[in-house]
Write a protein that holds these residues in place. Structure first.
Motif, short mmCIF file in Angstrom:
data_model
loop_
_atom_site.label_atom_id
_atom_site.label_comp_id
_atom_site.label_asym_id
_atom_site.label_seq_id
_atom_site.Cartn_x
_atom_site.Cartn_y
_atom_site.Cartn_z
N LEU A 27 0.81 -1.22 0.00
CA LEU A 27 0.00 0.00 0.00
C LEU A 27 0.84 1.27 0.00
CD1 LEU A 27 -2.74 -1.14 2.54
CD2 LEU A 27 -2.90 -1.06 0.05
N LEU A 28 2.16 1.14 0.27
CA LEU A 28 3.09 2.27 0.17
C LEU A 28 2.59 3.49 0.95
CD1 LEU A 28 3.92 2.02 -3.65
CD2 LEU A 28 5.33 1.24 -1.74
N GLY A 29 2.03 3.21 2.13
CA GLY A 29 1.58 4.30 2.98
C GLY A 29 0.20 4.83 2.67
N GLU A 30 -0.45 4.35 1.60
CA GLU A 30 -1.80 4.80 1.25
C GLU A 30 -2.80 4.14 2.21
OE1 GLU A 30 -4.62 6.46 0.53
OE2 GLU A 30 -3.52 7.00 -1.29
N ASP A 31 -3.39 4.93 3.09
CA ASP A 31 -4.26 4.39 4.13
C ASP A 31 -5.73 4.74 3.93
OD1 ASP A 31 -4.19 7.07 4.70
OD2 ASP A 31 -3.47 6.85 6.77
N ARG A 32 -6.11 5.22 2.73
CA ARG A 32 -7.50 5.61 2.48
C ARG A 32 -8.29 4.56 1.72
NH1 ARG A 32 -6.54 10.76 -1.01
NH2 ARG A 32 -5.02 9.28 -1.87
N THR A 33 -7.68 3.41 1.43
CA THR A 33 -8.33 2.41 0.58
C THR A 33 -9.17 1.43 1.39
OG1 THR A 33 -6.48 0.86 0.72
CG2 THR A 33 -6.39 2.54 -1.03
N PHE A 34 -10.03 0.73 0.68
CA PHE A 34 -10.84 -0.36 1.25
C PHE A 34 -9.91 -1.35 1.94
CE2 PHE A 34 -14.89 -2.85 0.64
CZ PHE A 34 -14.45 -4.08 1.12
N GLY A 35 -8.82 -1.75 1.24
CA GLY A 35 -7.91 -2.75 1.78
C GLY A 35 -7.21 -2.29 3.04
N ALA A 36 -6.75 -1.04 3.08
CA ALA A 36 -6.09 -0.52 4.27
C ALA A 36 -7.05 -0.49 5.45
CB ALA A 36 -5.54 0.88 3.99
N ALA A 37 -8.30 -0.11 5.19
CA ALA A 37 -9.30 -0.07 6.26
C ALA A 37 -9.61 -1.49 6.75
CB ALA A 37 -10.57 0.62 5.77
#
Length: 349
Positions: free
Chosen positions: A199-209
């Protein structure tokens, strides 16, 4: 003594404004809608009905299946609509929650983002209770659906702008016990290609959540070009079936797969991406599935305003499998033209 008024409850901690006629705990099959409040000029008290089905048949795990996170990606919604038609005959041990068109306004418009608020649902998590329609959807998934689920599978494709070699995307959990279970499920899915997500720090995605909730999460890029890819659709349907069997929701009726049935890949950052340095018309020099070498020509960009000028040559920085290619010839500077992925050696996930 004078009474002190209680502090107001922050909006983020209040129940979602989205309501439903579905009782997630009730046994049996239910089909209904999520009612997404939408007050506008033509309907002051209106809502957008988002179709949902729940099959609950006793003790067992819960699988959340979603499509239409982006509205121009159609393999997932079609696979899940076909699954919904099978639910009356399906005998499971556990619970299925199926939403074919999560960002329903975008799906009905055939656009990546919502035509109402231009929101990108896969960049809106954890959402906001009192936010835009897209933020309200993300908040509902994050606050209501994720706590119900053990595994989430969000089905994607390349949309109108890109085209993918049909591939499952996997995100290994950090917990060792979960990682073992997850590795078993990856092998059970048996997709020809499994891309290890970073995710390279991207925390706004469905997967990160989903990861923040401790869920086992799968995704997939099953085609693109805003069409229904038959091979991608077939892979999506097979993966859904195998995932249900691997979780124990369904008995194991499909043939067992040999070890290493799936090949693991990883995108190695900037070296694997190709971007347009200038605007114009993109002529690709590669196809999906090509094995690319570093320095190889990726294509050319032609400038319609200077038709007699030489085209701008684009080269790959790294080597790997061509997993994604741009579907639109017209490009602006900064547009992604495609990306590669490299094989991951065994035991190095």
């Amino acid at each position: 003594m004078p009474q002190v008024a209680a502090a107001p409850t922050p909006p983020s901690s209040r129940p979602s404004l989205i309501s439903t006629d579905i009782d997630f705990d009730r046994p049996g099959l239910q089909s209904g809608h999520l009612r997404l409040p939408y007050s506008h000029d033509r309907s002051g008290y209106g809502h957008i009905p988002v179709p949902i089905a729940v099959l609950n048949q006793g003790p067992g795990p819960t699988l959340l299946l979603t499509g239409g996170n982006h509205g121009d990606e159609f393999e997932g919604p079609i696979a899940l609509m076909k699954l919904m038609r099978r639910l009356p005959q399906l005998q499971i041990q556990g619970r299925l929650i199926v939403i074919p068109g999560l960002n329903f306004p975008a799906l009905m418009q055939g656009t990546r983002t919502s035509p109402i608020d231009q929101g990108n649902l896969n960049r809106a998590f954890p959402g906001q209770r009192n936010g835009s329609l897209t933020e309200m959807l993300a908040h509902y998934v994050d606050s209501v659906l994720f706590p119900l689920a053990d595994v989430a599978f969000d089905l994607h494709a390349g949309g109108a702008s890109t085209h993918y070699l049909p591939t499952v995307l996997a995100a290994w959990p950090s917990d060792p016990a979960q990682a073992d279970t997850y590795s078993r499920l990856v092998q059970h899915l048996g997709a020809p290609r499994t891309l290890v997500m970073d995710l390279l720090g991207e925390d706004r995605t469905f997967g990160a959540a989903a990861d923040r909730h401790g869920l086992l999460f799968f995704c997939g890029e099953f085609g693109g070009q805003a069409v229904c890819n038959p091979q991608g659709l077939a892979l999506a349907e097979t993966c859904i079936e195998r995932l249900m069997q691997g979780m124990g929701l369904l008995p194991p009726t499909l043939d067992a797969l040999p070890p290493e049935a799936t090949h693991l890949y990883r995108v190695e950052g900037d070296a694997h991406y190709v971007f347009a340095p200038v605007p114009g018309l993109f002529e690709p020099a590669f196809q999906l599935g090509d094995e690319v070498q570093a320095g190889q020509i990726a294509g050319w960009i032609h400038d319609p305003t200077q038709p007699g000028a030489p085209a701008t040559e684009i080269r790959f920085k790294g080597a790997g499998l061509a997993l994604c290619i741009r579907a639109l010839a017209r490009v602006e500077a900064g547009d992604c033209l495609g990306h590669l992925a490299s094989r991951v050696p065994a035991g190095q996930v």
